[in-house]
Design a protein around this motif. Sequence first.
Motif, PDB file in Angstrom:
ATOM      1  N   TYR A 126     -12.679   3.742 -49.409  1.00 41.22           N
ATOM      2  CA  TYR A 126     -13.244   4.235 -48.151  1.00 41.22           C
ATOM      3  C   TYR A 126     -12.280   5.141 -47.377  1.00 41.22           C
ATOM      4  O   TYR A 126     -12.621   5.615 -46.294  1.00 41.22           O
ATOM      5  CB  TYR A 126     -13.629   3.048 -47.253  1.00 41.22           C
ATOM      6  CG  TYR A 126     -14.656   2.121 -47.850  1.00 41.22           C
ATOM      7  CD1 TYR A 126     -15.919   2.579 -48.208  1.00 41.22           C
ATOM      8  CD2 TYR A 126     -14.371   0.772 -48.046  1.00 41.22           C
ATOM      9  CE1 TYR A 126     -16.860   1.733 -48.752  1.00 41.22           C
ATOM     10  CE2 TYR A 126     -15.310  -0.096 -48.587  1.00 41.22           C
ATOM     11  CZ  TYR A 126     -16.546   0.393 -48.938  1.00 41.22           C
ATOM     12  OH  TYR A 126     -17.475  -0.455 -49.473  1.00 41.22           O
ATOM     13  N   ARG A 127     -11.058   5.320 -47.891  1.00 39.20           N
ATOM     14  CA  ARG A 127     -10.018   6.104 -47.217  1.00 39.20           C
ATOM     15  C   ARG A 127      -9.626   5.478 -45.878  1.00 39.20           C
ATOM     16  O   ARG A 127      -9.325   6.167 -44.900  1.00 39.20           O
ATOM     17  CB  ARG A 127     -10.462   7.569 -47.021  1.00 39.20           C
ATOM     18  CG  ARG A 127     -10.790   8.285 -48.309  1.00 39.20           C
ATOM     19  CD  ARG A 127     -11.143   9.742 -48.060  1.00 39.20           C
ATOM     20  NE  ARG A 127     -11.538  10.410 -49.271  1.00 39.20           N
ATOM     21  CZ  ARG A 127     -10.697  10.945 -50.150  1.00 39.20           C
ATOM     22  NH1 ARG A 127      -9.392  10.890 -49.921  1.00 39.20           N
ATOM     23  NH2 ARG A 127     -11.132  11.540 -51.242  1.00 39.20           N
ATOM     24  N   TRP A 128      -9.614   4.162 -45.840  1.00 36.47           N
ATOM     25  CA  TRP A 128      -9.262   3.448 -44.620  1.00 36.47           C
ATOM     26  C   TRP A 128      -7.759   3.162 -44.539  1.00 36.47           C
ATOM     27  O   TRP A 128      -7.305   2.585 -43.552  1.00 36.47           O
ATOM     28  CB  TRP A 128     -10.042   2.132 -44.532  1.00 36.47           C
ATOM     29  CG  TRP A 128     -11.512   2.340 -44.259  1.00 36.47           C
ATOM     30  CD1 TRP A 128     -12.130   3.504 -43.932  1.00 36.47           C
ATOM     31  CD2 TRP A 128     -12.533   1.342 -44.274  1.00 36.47           C
ATOM     32  NE1 TRP A 128     -13.470   3.310 -43.746  1.00 36.47           N
ATOM     33  CE2 TRP A 128     -13.758   1.993 -43.963  1.00 36.47           C
ATOM     34  CE3 TRP A 128     -12.550  -0.029 -44.529  1.00 36.47           C
ATOM     35  CZ2 TRP A 128     -14.964   1.306 -43.892  1.00 36.47           C
ATOM     36  CZ3 TRP A 128     -13.751  -0.711 -44.459  1.00 36.47           C
ATOM     37  CH2 TRP A 128     -14.954  -0.059 -44.146  1.00 36.47           C
ATOM     38  N   PHE A 129      -6.986   3.562 -45.565  1.00 33.46           N
ATOM     39  CA  PHE A 129      -5.553   3.272 -45.597  1.00 33.46           C
ATOM     40  C   PHE A 129      -4.745   4.541 -45.889  1.00 33.46           C
ATOM     41  O   PHE A 129      -5.268   5.509 -46.449  1.00 33.46           O
ATOM     42  CB  PHE A 129      -5.237   2.212 -46.656  1.00 33.46           C
ATOM     43  CG  PHE A 129      -6.148   1.013 -46.583  1.00 33.46           C
ATOM     44  CD1 PHE A 129      -6.078   0.145 -45.505  1.00 33.46           C
ATOM     45  CD2 PHE A 129      -7.086   0.770 -47.576  1.00 33.46           C
ATOM     46  CE1 PHE A 129      -6.918  -0.949 -45.412  1.00 33.46           C
ATOM     47  CE2 PHE A 129      -7.940  -0.313 -47.489  1.00 33.46           C
ATOM     48  CZ  PHE A 129      -7.859  -1.181 -46.402  1.00 33.46           C
ATOM     49  N   ARG A 130      -3.463   4.502 -45.521  1.00 35.14           N
ATOM     50  CA  ARG A 130      -2.524   5.571 -45.854  1.00 35.14           C
ATOM     51  C   ARG A 130      -1.409   4.982 -46.715  1.00 35.14           C
ATOM     52  O   ARG A 130      -0.818   3.957 -46.358  1.00 35.14           O
ATOM     53  CB  ARG A 130      -1.902   6.176 -44.588  1.00 35.14           C
ATOM     54  CG  ARG A 130      -2.822   7.027 -43.768  1.00 35.14           C
ATOM     55  CD  ARG A 130      -2.051   7.734 -42.647  1.00 35.14           C
ATOM     56  NE  ARG A 130      -1.466   6.785 -41.692  1.00 35.14           N
ATOM     57  CZ  ARG A 130      -0.182   6.535 -41.598  1.00 35.14           C
ATOM     58  NH1 ARG A 130       0.706   7.141 -42.416  1.00 35.14           N
ATOM     59  NH2 ARG A 130       0.279   5.659 -40.700  1.00 35.14           N
ATOM     60  N   ARG A 131      -1.138   5.636 -47.830  1.00 39.43           N
ATOM     61  CA  ARG A 131      -0.035   5.199 -48.685  1.00 39.43           C
ATOM     62  C   ARG A 131       1.253   5.842 -48.194  1.00 39.43           C
ATOM     63  O   ARG A 131       1.386   7.067 -48.204  1.00 39.43           O
ATOM     64  CB  ARG A 131      -0.294   5.584 -50.141  1.00 39.43           C
ATOM     65  CG  ARG A 131       0.773   5.099 -51.113  1.00 39.43           C
ATOM     66  CD  ARG A 131       0.405   5.504 -52.538  1.00 39.43           C
ATOM     67  NE  ARG A 131       1.363   5.017 -53.511  1.00 39.43           N
ATOM     68  CZ  ARG A 131       2.476   5.662 -53.877  1.00 39.43           C
ATOM     69  NH1 ARG A 131       2.763   6.832 -53.304  1.00 39.43           N
ATOM     70  NH2 ARG A 131       3.291   5.146 -54.777  1.00 39.43           N
ATOM     71  N   ILE A 132       2.188   5.024 -47.742  1.00 38.41           N
ATOM     72  CA  ILE A 132       3.454   5.536 -47.232  1.00 38.41           C
ATOM     73  C   ILE A 132       4.455   5.715 -48.370  1.00 38.41           C
ATOM     74  O   ILE A 132       5.148   6.730 -48.468  1.00 38.41           O
ATOM     75  CB  ILE A 132       4.018   4.585 -46.160  1.00 38.41           C
ATOM     76  CG1 ILE A 132       3.040   4.546 -44.967  1.00 38.41           C
ATOM     77  CG2 ILE A 132       5.406   5.019 -45.717  1.00 38.41           C
ATOM     78  CD1 ILE A 132       3.408   3.552 -43.902  1.00 38.41           C
ATOM     79  N   SER A 133       4.524   4.718 -49.215  1.00 38.41           N
ATOM     80  CA  SER A 133       5.352   4.779 -50.422  1.00 38.41           C
ATOM     81  C   SER A 133       4.799   3.746 -51.393  1.00 38.41           C
ATOM     82  O   SER A 133       3.786   3.099 -51.107  1.00 38.41           O
ATOM     83  CB  SER A 133       6.823   4.492 -50.096  1.00 38.41           C
ATOM     84  OG  SER A 133       6.971   3.195 -49.556  1.00 38.41           O
ATOM     85  N   ARG A 134       5.436   3.595 -52.522  1.00 36.44           N
ATOM     86  CA  ARG A 134       4.929   2.666 -53.527  1.00 36.44           C
ATOM     87  C   ARG A 134       4.881   1.241 -52.968  1.00 36.44           C
ATOM     88  O   ARG A 134       5.899   0.694 -52.549  1.00 36.44           O
ATOM     89  CB  ARG A 134       5.809   2.700 -54.776  1.00 36.44           C
ATOM     90  CG  ARG A 134       5.278   1.826 -55.902  1.00 36.44           C
ATOM     91  CD  ARG A 134       6.090   2.017 -57.151  1.00 36.44           C
ATOM     92  NE  ARG A 134       5.581   1.210 -58.247  1.00 36.44           N
ATOM     93  CZ  ARG A 134       6.106   1.174 -59.473  1.00 36.44           C
ATOM     94  NH1 ARG A 134       7.165   1.921 -59.747  1.00 36.44           N
ATOM     95  NH2 ARG A 134       5.571   0.422 -60.408  1.00 36.44           N
ATOM     96  N   GLY A 135       3.670   0.675 -52.929  1.00 34.86           N
ATOM     97  CA  GLY A 135       3.496  -0.685 -52.443  1.00 34.86           C
ATOM     98  C   GLY A 135       3.585  -0.837 -50.945  1.00 34.86           C
ATOM     99  O   GLY A 135       3.657  -1.964 -50.435  1.00 34.86           O
ATOM    100  N   VAL A 136       3.552   0.263 -50.208  1.00 32.20           N
ATOM    101  CA  VAL A 136       3.648   0.218 -48.748  1.00 32.20           C
ATOM    102  C   VAL A 136       2.494   1.029 -48.159  1.00 32.20           C
ATOM    103  O   VAL A 136       2.313   2.197 -48.496  1.00 32.20           O
ATOM    104  CB  VAL A 136       4.997   0.781 -48.236  1.00 32.20           C
ATOM    105  CG1 VAL A 136       5.073   0.668 -46.714  1.00 32.20           C
ATOM    106  CG2 VAL A 136       6.153   0.039 -48.890  1.00 32.20           C
ATOM    107  N   TYR A 137       1.712   0.402 -47.262  1.00 33.84           N
ATOM    108  CA  TYR A 137       0.520   1.057 -46.726  1.00 33.84           C
ATOM    109  C   TYR A 137       0.425   0.874 -45.214  1.00 33.84           C
ATOM    110  O   TYR A 137       1.039  -0.028 -44.634  1.00 33.84           O
ATOM    111  CB  TYR A 137      -0.747   0.481 -47.370  1.00 33.84           C
ATOM    112  CG  TYR A 137      -0.925   0.893 -48.810  1.00 33.84           C
ATOM    113  CD1 TYR A 137      -1.711   1.989 -49.149  1.00 33.84           C
ATOM    114  CD2 TYR A 137      -0.292   0.187 -49.829  1.00 33.84           C
ATOM    115  CE1 TYR A 137      -1.868   2.366 -50.480  1.00 33.84           C
ATOM    116  CE2 TYR A 137      -0.433   0.561 -51.158  1.00 33.84           C
ATOM    117  CZ  TYR A 137      -1.226   1.654 -51.471  1.00 33.84           C
ATOM    118  OH  TYR A 137      -1.372   2.031 -52.775  1.00 33.84           O
ATOM    119  N   ALA A 138      -0.383   1.743 -44.599  1.00 34.95           N
ATOM    120  CA  ALA A 138      -0.688   1.654 -43.162  1.00 34.95           C
ATOM    121  C   ALA A 138      -2.167   1.969 -42.983  1.00 34.95           C
ATOM    122  O   ALA A 138      -2.836   2.468 -43.901  1.00 34.95           O
ATOM    123  CB  ALA A 138       0.180   2.619 -42.362  1.00 34.95           C
TER     124      ALA A 138
END
Length: 238
Positions: free
Chosen positions: A195-207
């Motif tokens: 749904y594109r409800w998250f942002r990938r900051i780095s591997r295994g890290v999300y916002a």
Amino acid sequence: MGLAETDLYEPIRRFLEEEGYEVQAEVKDCDIAARKDGRLVVVELKRSFQLKLVYQAMERQRLTEYVYVAIPRPKKGQREKSWKDMLRLLKRLEVGLLTVALDSPLQSVEVVLEPSDSMVWKKKKKEAAVLREMDGRNVSANTGGATRKKIVTAYRERTLELCCILEGRTEVTYDQLRQLGLEEGQLAILRSNFYRWFRRISRGVYALSEEGEAALAEPAYGQVVAYYREKHQHKEEV
């Protein structure tokens, strides 16, 4: 009714009573009969969508125009062809559809289809018979077996839970989510980000993304969001 139909009864009873209806089960062959301001609503329950349910709904239309069928919510929502075919048939028959989230602790009820009010109804005597039967009961001892575009599937509910966890945090790691008791299946939801409800900051890290923040404010998801906000706030306090 079988066990699954029985499981559907309580969530729907609560849903209708919250809407101000008086609810009784097994009235004149109706799984659920409910009334409010002189309006009679009938709900037929089944563990899955089948022709027998359609026949029952058509028979109940002899009593009232406000007829719904109720089934457990589909695991794949609106993506399946069979689901679209079912909606097309119910629309043609002017029958409403309720789904119950039996796979969720919320057991929420979704109004997927409303019955059409375009038919001309002349069966007032039969409707009155059901209402008289309801008047004659003092104890509810039985257990009964507008189109909303956003269907809260099990997958969407699990995604909303993730949004509630990420809400107010700058970032969350897989390890932190595992410590909160999340399973690998929900971590996979982050990776796919359907749904594109998250942002990938780095591997295994999300916002949480802007789309995710908007989803949390969506009225159709209000009950689900409130439940998971409270659940995870309690975990943090403990």
